[in-house]
Design a protein around this motif. Structure first.
Motif, PDB file in Angstrom:
ATOM      1  N   ILE A  94       0.860  -1.182   0.000  1.00  0.00           N
ATOM      2  CA  ILE A  94       0.000   0.000   0.000  1.00  0.00           C
ATOM      3  C   ILE A  94       0.893   1.228   0.000  1.00  0.00           C
ATOM      4  O   ILE A  94       1.903   1.263   0.703  1.00  0.00           O
ATOM      5  CB  ILE A  94      -0.955  -0.003   1.224  1.00  0.00           C
ATOM      6  CG1 ILE A  94      -1.859   1.235   1.191  1.00  0.00           C
ATOM      7  CG2 ILE A  94      -0.210  -0.094   2.554  1.00  0.00           C
ATOM      8  CD1 ILE A  94      -3.038   1.159   2.149  1.00  0.00           C
ATOM      9  N   SER A  95       0.578   2.194  -0.849  1.00  0.00           N
ATOM     10  CA  SER A  95       1.399   3.407  -0.872  1.00  0.00           C
ATOM     11  C   SER A  95       0.508   4.630  -0.791  1.00  0.00           C
ATOM     12  O   SER A  95      -0.527   4.709  -1.463  1.00  0.00           O
ATOM     13  CB  SER A  95       2.271   3.445  -2.124  1.00  0.00           C
ATOM     14  OG  SER A  95       1.482   3.221  -3.261  1.00  0.00           O
ATOM     15  N   LYS A  96       0.950   5.552   0.029  1.00  0.00           N
ATOM     16  CA  LYS A  96       0.171   6.770   0.244  1.00  0.00           C
ATOM     17  C   LYS A  96       0.339   7.700  -0.952  1.00  0.00           C
ATOM     18  O   LYS A  96       1.444   7.822  -1.502  1.00  0.00           O
ATOM     19  CB  LYS A  96       0.679   7.461   1.514  1.00  0.00           C
ATOM     20  CG  LYS A  96      -0.192   8.566   1.997  1.00  0.00           C
ATOM     21  CD  LYS A  96       0.299   9.015   3.366  1.00  0.00           C
ATOM     22  CE  LYS A  96      -0.463  10.249   3.794  1.00  0.00           C
ATOM     23  NZ  LYS A  96       0.021  10.750   5.078  1.00  0.00           N
ATOM     24  N   ILE A  97      -0.760   8.324  -1.361  1.00  0.00           N
ATOM     25  CA  ILE A  97      -0.691   9.259  -2.490  1.00  0.00           C
ATOM     26  C   ILE A  97      -0.472  10.659  -1.933  1.00  0.00           C
ATOM     27  O   ILE A  97      -1.256  11.138  -1.115  1.00  0.00           O
ATOM     28  CB  ILE A  97      -1.997   9.218  -3.317  1.00  0.00           C
ATOM     29  CG1 ILE A  97      -2.221   7.808  -3.879  1.00  0.00           C
ATOM     30  CG2 ILE A  97      -1.950  10.248  -4.436  1.00  0.00           C
ATOM     31  CD1 ILE A  97      -3.611   7.576  -4.408  1.00  0.00           C
TER      32      ILE A  97
END
Lengths: 87, 446
Positions: free
Chosen positions: B11-14
């Motif tokens: 999961i990667s934060k935008i």
């Protein structure tokens, strides 16, 4: 553990948390995991489903699962009633 | 039913509205081989971690530096800076390329002699020269670069006792536009100390002044500083001629040329911001040639550059031991090479690269294996997901890391050389328990 009420997850892996205002991208396996958690499956059920579907061993899954859980908890996508246990 | 390929869940934060100041992310660099030899093959044969030195890169970089200076100035002599990397195999390559030796201790002096360097081709720098060191230098007719007045008087005393003449230069420190000024080595130009030292030497019958030396600093990113230094030394050179009707033999601009590593806190990568050998050569040569020194009396230009010549030729191969999530969610990993092997990681953002295409890059911290909080190789690097056992390559570690590496907790690794023919050989063996047993003494107790 459950997905918090303020979180919305789209089918293409876009996650929005209206409580924090943060948005995220999850990859396909991350999306699958998140959905299974949202449906209330426990760890063993999710593990068996993954082992059946993917070319994967149980220890790798366990490591990756708990790392992912820690991350989504950090991003406040999930809430835990008992911090010591995943149910 | 055939099972599907598994990808680690991620999961990667935008971060909308915060574009990278350098534009879109570039493709992840990969180092899968060194001089045509696979990294995996090298690690299989010699273990992990592993220092690798490329002879080809050493010779190519040296040739580039030589060309830059020799096409601009008539008389140039390089002297290999032993402290930068004094493995015999490395020094021998530089001596084969025509370099003299630049040493800063009795130990390095002995090493240069044992590498077959003639004593008269050793430049002896440094603030710590014992009487025994000075005797050795005088006996071998070395060029002794005097650092302070106490050394000057000790040298006069020693050479008188030996009834031999010592060939000397003085080390001059000065304001060359680099701050803070490196004023702890040598005699100051601006306050007249250097001129006083020169006068004292010219009066000493047992000393022969043959050169002037300066080392304005390290990792100097502006070539104009060298032009200022060269001009000031040229002024001294002419002043000596005017007063004593005597021409010195050389001017030594020391080292300090920047390598392509990136300093911590730098806005742009080092390989885009550091001057090239051509830039340094242009500045130094112009300053000397356009000084008032008559062209027929131009001194030999000595250069003691170390870092810029060898940094690119050194690699450290390492293996991922573990992945961890820190409590703030940041990814971190532990590798099997620590700061005890990578002294330069304290001031550089060293380039760490995977050996194959990997995905899901995110900001990570790379720790070494030492049980010490300071053991951080990179505190923030965008790095792909790696599994334990993944092989990584740290580049540009040829300068200072091997000479300043410290034995701590475990054995220091093999150092290998890939020669010009692509053959590999160990040039320093991995330490073992015997290494320590041989030098330790455990007193017997009743």
């Amino acid at each position: 553990m459950k997905i918090t009420d303020e979180v919305r997850i789209s089918d293409n892996g876009f996650v929005f948390n209206s409580r924090t205002g943060d948005s995220f991208n999850v990859n396909p396996t991350g999306l699958e995991l998140t959905k299974l958690i949202a449906q209330g499956h426990d760890f063993d059920t999710i593990k068996n489903m993954f082992l059946e579907k993917y070319d994967l061993d149980d220890l790798t899954f366990e490591k990756d699962f708990y790392e992912f859980i820690a991350l989504i908890k950090h991003h406040q996508i999930t809430s835990h009633e008992d911090p010591l246990d995943f149910k | 039913m055939e099972k599907l390929k598994y990808d680690k869940p991620s999961i990667s934060k935008i971060n909308a509205g915060m574009p990278s100041k350098f534009g879109l992310p570039v493709k992840q660099k990969i180092i899968s081989e060194i001089d045509g030899i696979k990294v995996s093959t090298l690690m299989e044969e010699y273990g992990s971690p592993l220092f690798v030195i490329s002879e080809k890169t050493i010779r190519e970089t040296h040739a580039e530096a030589k060309r830059a200076f020799e096409t601009r100035y008539p008389k140039v002599q390089f002297a290999w800076s032993y402290k930068t990397n004094y493995l015999d195999a490395v020094c021998s390559i530089y001596h084969e390329e025509g370099s003299w030796a630049e040493v800063v201790s009795g130990f390095e002096f002995e090493k240069a002699l044992s590498n077959g360097v003639h004593g008269s081709q050793i430049l002896f720098n440094g603030p710590d020269k014992s009487k025994a060191d000075l005797r050795m230098a005088i006996e071998h007719n070395a060029c002794i670069h005097i650092d302070h007045f106490d050394e000057l008087y000790l040298l006069i005393e020693t050479s008188r006792e030996m009834k031999m003449k010592a060939r000397v230069a003085i080390r001059v420190n000065m304001d060359a536009g680099i701050y803070p000024i490196w004023d702890r080595f040598g005699f100051n130009y601006e306050n007249g100390d250097a001129w006083n030292a020169i006068n004292r030497i010219m009066l000493a019958e047992s000393l022969e002044l043959i050169g002037l030396h300066t080392h304005i600093g390290t990792y100097i990113m502006v070539q104009s500083a060298y032009a200022i230094a060269a001009s000031k030394l040229a002024n001294l050179y002419m002043a000596i001629h005017r007063k004593f009707d005597y021409w010195l033999k050389y001017i030594d601009l020391g080292g300090g040329f920047a390598s392509k590593n990136t300093l911590k806190g730098a806005y742009m990568p080092g390989n885009e911001t550091c001057p090239s050998f051509d830039d340094y050569a242009e500045a130094i040569s112009n300053a000397l040639i356009s000084s008032e020194i008559p062209h027929e009396n131009l001194p030999i230009l000595f250069l003691e550059t170390g870092r810029a010549l060898i940094d690119d030729a050194g690699y450290l191969l390492t293996t991922v031991i573990a992945n961890k999530r820190l409590n703030n969610g940041r990814r971190s990993m532990v590798i099997d090479a620590g700061v005890n092997l990578l002294f330069t990681s304290f001031w550089y953002n060293l380039g760490v690269y995977p050996t194959r295409e990997l995905e899901h890059a995110e900001e990570s911290t790379i720790y070494g294996p030492l049980c010490m909080n300071i053991d951080v190789i990179r505190d923030a690097i965008v790095f792909p997901q790696v599994k334990t056992g993944e092989q990584l390559v740290i580049e540009r570690v040829g300068a200072y890391n091997i000479t300043q590496s410290m034995q701590f907790i475990t054995y220091r690794p093999n150092v290998i050389l890939i020669d010009n023919d692509g053959k590999t050989q160990i040039i320093r063996k991995k330490e073992s328990l015997e290494t320590f047993k041989n030098s330790e003494i455990n007193p017997k107790r009743n």
